[in-house]
Design an enzyme around this catalytic site. Structure first.
Site, PDB file in Angstrom:
ATOM      1  N   LEU A  59       0.564  15.960  -3.341  1.00 58.76           N
ATOM      2  CA  LEU A  59       1.489  15.930  -4.568  1.00 58.76           C
ATOM      3  C   LEU A  59      -0.172  16.725  -5.737  1.00 58.76           C
ATOM      4  O   LEU A  59       0.020  17.690  -6.113  1.00 58.76           O
ATOM      5  CB  LEU A  59       2.149  15.578  -4.878  1.00 58.76           C
ATOM      6  CG  LEU A  59       3.903  15.204  -4.858  1.00 58.76           C
ATOM      7  CD1 LEU A  59       4.451  14.606  -5.342  1.00 58.76           C
ATOM      8  CD2 LEU A  59       3.945  16.387  -3.970  1.00 58.76           C
ATOM      9  N   GLY A 117       4.841   8.738  -0.069  1.00 63.97           N
ATOM     10  CA  GLY A 117       4.839   7.649  -0.350  1.00 63.97           C
ATOM     11  C   GLY A 117       3.358   6.943  -0.121  1.00 63.97           C
ATOM     12  O   GLY A 117       3.424   6.941   1.015  1.00 63.97           O
ATOM     13  N   GLU A 166       0.614   2.030  -1.351  1.00 60.41           N
ATOM     14  CA  GLU A 166       0.121   0.691  -1.350  1.00 60.41           C
ATOM     15  C   GLU A 166      -0.024   0.519   0.761  1.00 60.41           C
ATOM     16  O   GLU A 166      -0.801  -0.559   0.362  1.00 60.41           O
ATOM     17  CB  GLU A 166       1.839  -0.139  -0.347  1.00 60.41           C
ATOM     18  CG  GLU A 166       2.394  -0.563  -1.492  1.00 60.41           C
ATOM     19  CD  GLU A 166       4.097  -1.207  -1.946  1.00 60.41           C
ATOM     20  OE1 GLU A 166       3.548  -1.572  -2.038  1.00 60.41           O
ATOM     21  OE2 GLU A 166       4.887   0.258  -2.164  1.00 60.41           O
TER      22      GLU A 166
HETATM   23 MO1  MOS Z   1       4.663  -2.883  -4.772  1.00 58.10          MO
HETATM   24  S1  MOS Z   1       4.355  -4.679  -4.343  1.00 58.10           S
HETATM   25  O1  MOS Z   1       5.915  -2.058  -4.291  1.00 58.10           O
HETATM   26  O2  MOS Z   1       5.075  -2.467  -5.829  1.00 58.10           O
END
Ligand code: MOS
Length: 742
Positions: free
Chosen positions: A634, A706, A709
């Site tokens: 985005l 997403g 992570e």
């Molecule tokens: Mo994250 S560790 O899913 O805030």
């Protein structure tokens, strides 16, 4: 309509943050506010024999000393349904409040060292801090379980077992084998902003300013604990100074602060100290993982076994799912895994950036590197050879999976072809040089989210959802997405979030904020656009009267015919003529069945170059090239920041981060930022991140997977593999410190 890699817009909250204008939970003033300081247990198991609060109560400014002896009882939440024990799926709100015995001040039991056993309320912070030091506690101490290794045999499975074929038989007869144990240590999130609350009651209504990744769940927990209707509880968290998972649960101090406020009838501010953060606000649990890989002579996997244990607690239900990536990374006819939990007298662990995948991929990707040597095949080729063309455990198609492009593009930019495979074969002067790589992955979840979008007659739009901004760029990308969808300049859109007065949003965790809230933002903005066009078409005074809605295009706050730009009008003109101050659209987004037909994950690859001093064994990361494919991006700038932040944290995991734990006392001992080591600028080289364009029509309405992570996943094994290449030494327990290389 929306580009695959969105504009690199600056953060909308950046100016407030760098000028000190952003107000965090501990900075909210309330009239006649008191200060609360908690008292922590100094034993790991036993009961409280007595609490002598006489001196504390007499100390200047003290309003109350509250413990299980005099606290109003809190109500425990209902026990979780065991069917909901998480096998997979997005993170839920845990913390250690799932069971009544974990509620603060429930009884005299001490479950772990650091447990909050009393709270002192005083007029000033200094008075409360001093009085807390005067509280004398006597215990009946019992033998604590503190060692993961010693209690490995008591692991509880919690339904983590999975298998396909006969992995043990296939491993036994495999031509090439690796069978090793990998260890990851206790780690703490250590966000810059300590966990803190400011809370005040007005009768049975309460307002809580919290530093939270999930305001709706905090509201729910407070309502349950105090037996008041949810509508009476307002939780606000407009700014969060880092979280990394540690602010996803409702930790005991939140209830303790709210209780202190209720009992003293004063608004209360409660800020945990840096040391206290280590004991009552979650951590990444220690893991011990066995990975056994069997392959044929060409390196084709015939068996994958991934099993082991992680630390759990007596008072929480968190499970570190380190075998998760093993279910998706590689094809093998025989697979077996389990990640049971050992309940210890240690505080409850929780999600920490890429829970499961991050420690799990350290083990799996280290083992792959070991297999590459055992089978005498290039590590990248080994991974391509064993690429899973479909989800191996669920036998589903991928919604998209561009990991091969990640390998190719990152390897080329890195110069992987210059690597000579033999350990200790590359040098720069006297320094040993190592090249290592590893794969990366993280699931693409989403959860239900609701959004209200309102276009105002001045031509600006407000988009609201109780999501969160921990620094990852939510506010920026949500306003961009809304602006692009409806056809407004991004600076005319404001995203409002972090308040239970706003429509419901899920926990901001599990890398799912963009997918969850973004899908709702997209839906609301799209519906609002349609409403505006329909009103214009129906209005005889509009230049668009009687136009075909499909012929109308929108940009810069104006609707016009695609083939006749002169025939159109602005949104403001339409609203003004209609005497409408605002037009709203409300949208509830949730995963649909079509999405469930696919397995959706983001993928990536890291390539690391390290130098190692051959005498002192000091490791430096010299450069990293990483490539990620995570669907639509985005905002190029905030995306690159997310990835780099993850990689920096991964460098810390590889070489520095570890909370030293003294099993004799059940206590963490490196409980400050002087001894809990994290990367500084000098530890971080230039991080070259490649955004691999990926079109995913299946994952969710906006096609974004997403990225919060995945950046950290695979960094530690890439560096460990590079260290092995440089030195010939395989370090299987993190972090890779000098002593392990000497
Ligand atoms: Mo994250 S560790 O899913 O805030």
């Amino acid at each position: 309509m929306i580009p695959k890699i969105g504009d690199p817009r600056d953060r909308v909250d950046g100016r407030l943050k760098v000028t000190g204008g952003a107000r965090y939970a501990a900075e909210v003033p309330m009239p006649k506010m008191a200060h609360a300081v908690v008292v922590n247990a100094t034993i790991a198991a036993g009961t409280i024999k007595s609490i002598d609060a006489a001196a504390a109560k007499k100390a200047p400014g003290v309003i109350a000393v509250i413990s299980h002896l005099n606290a109003d009882k809190l109500h425990g939440p209902p026990k979780p349904n065991p069917q909901q024990a998480q096998q997979s799926g997005p993170p839920q709100n845990t913390g250690n409040l799932r069971e009544t015995k974990a509620l603060p001040f429930a009884d005299a039991t001490v479950h772990y060292l650091g447990q909050i056993i009393a709270v002192v309320v005083a007029d000033t912070l200094e008075q409360a801090t001093h009085a807390a030091s005067l509280v004398k506690v006597a215990y009946n101490e019992t033998k604590a379980k503190t060692s993961l290794t010693a209690h490995r045999g008591e692991a509880e499975d919690k339904k983590s077992t999975f298998h396909k074929g006969d992995a043990d038989a296939a491993f036994a007869s495999a031509a090439v084998k690796v069978d090793q144990t990998y260890v990851t240590p206790y780690e703490h999130h250590n966000p810059m902003e300590a966990h803190s609350i400011t809370v005040g009651w007005d009768g049975d209504e309460v307002t809580l300013h919290d530093s939270s990744q999930y305001v709706y769940a905090v509201r729910q927990t407070l309502a349950q604990a105090f037996g008041v209707p949810r509508e009476n509880v307002r939780v606000l968290s407009p700014f969060v100074g880092g979280a990394f998972g540690s602010k996803g649960g409702t930790w005991p101090h939140v209830l303790v602060g709210a209780l202190a406020s209720r009992m003293t009838k004063r608004p209360v501010k409660l800020v945990l100290t840096r040391k206290q953060l280590f004991f009552t606000a979650g951590h990444r649990p220690m893991t011990e993982q066995r990975v056994a890989l069997g392959a044929d002579r060409d390196g084709k996997l015939v068996s994958i076994i991934h099993e082991g244990v992680s630390q759990g607690s007596e008072v929480g239900d968190y499970m570190e799912r380190f075998t998760s990536p093993t279910k998706v990374m590689y094809a093998s006819p025989n697979v077996r895994g389990a990640n049971p939990v050992v309940a210890l007298n240690v505080s409850t662990p929780t999600y920490m950036r890429a829970p499961g995948e991050n420690p799990g991929m350290f083990a799996l990707e280290s083992a792959l590197d070991e297999l590459a040597y055992a089978a005498n095949i290039d590590p990248v080729q080994l991974r391509v050879l064993n690429h899973a063309d479909r989800d191996p455990m669920q036998d589903k198609p991928w919604s998209s999976r561009s990991i091969k492009e990640c390998y190719t593009r990152a390897a080329e930019r890195f110069g992987w072809s210059r690597r000579s495979p033999q350990p200790r074969s590359m040098r720069d002067g006297r320094l040993l040089i190592g090249y290592g790589m590893a794969s990366s992955t993280y699931p693409a979840h989403r959860s239900p989210a609701s959004v209200k979008a309102s276009l105002k007659s001045d031509g600006t739009m407000v988009v609201q959802s109780a999501s969160h901004e921990m620094g990852m760029g939510t506010a920026t990308v949500m306003s961009q997405l809304a602006a692009e969808t409806i056809g407004l300049p991004a600076e005319r859109v404001r995203f409002e979030y972090g308040d239970t007065k706003l429509p419901q949003a899920p926990i901001s965790a599990g890398s799912m904020t963009v997918a969850s809230v973004g899908s709702a933002v997209y839906g609301a903005a799209r519906d609002l656009r349609k409403k505006l066009i329909d009103i214009a078409i129906a209005d005889p005074r509009s230049p668009l009267h009687d136009a075909n809605p499909d012929d109308v295009v929108t940009s810069e706050g104006r609707m016009a015919l695609r083939d006749d730009a002169a025939r159109g009008e602005t949104y403001s003109a339409l609203l003004a003529r209609q005497y409408l101050p605002t037009i709203d659209a409300y949208f509830d987004a949730k995963p649909d069945e079509e999405e469930q037909k696919y397995a959706s994950h983001a993928f990536g690859a890291h390539f690391a170059e390290v130098s190692v001093d051959p005498d002192l064994m000091i490791v430096r990361v010299r450069r990293m090239v990483s490539a990620f494919a995570a669907g639509r991006v985005l905002n190029e700038k905030t995306a690159l920041s997310q990835y780099r932040g993850g990689i920096v944290m991964g460098i810390g995991m590889a070489l520095l981060e570890q909370t030293h734990f003294d099993e004799r006392y059940g206590s963490y001992v490196s409980v400050n930022l002087g001894e809990y080591l994290m990367p500084v600028h000098a530890d971080v080289p230039e991080l070259d991140v490649i955004l691999v364009e990926e079109d995913d029509p299946h994952v969710n309405p906006i096609g974004a997977k997403g990225i919060g992570e995945i950046g950290i996943v695979g960094v530690a094994p890439a560096i460990a593999n590079a260290v092995h290449h440089a030195t010939g030494k395989r370090v299987r327990d993190l972090p890779i410190t000098i002593d392990k290389l000497l």
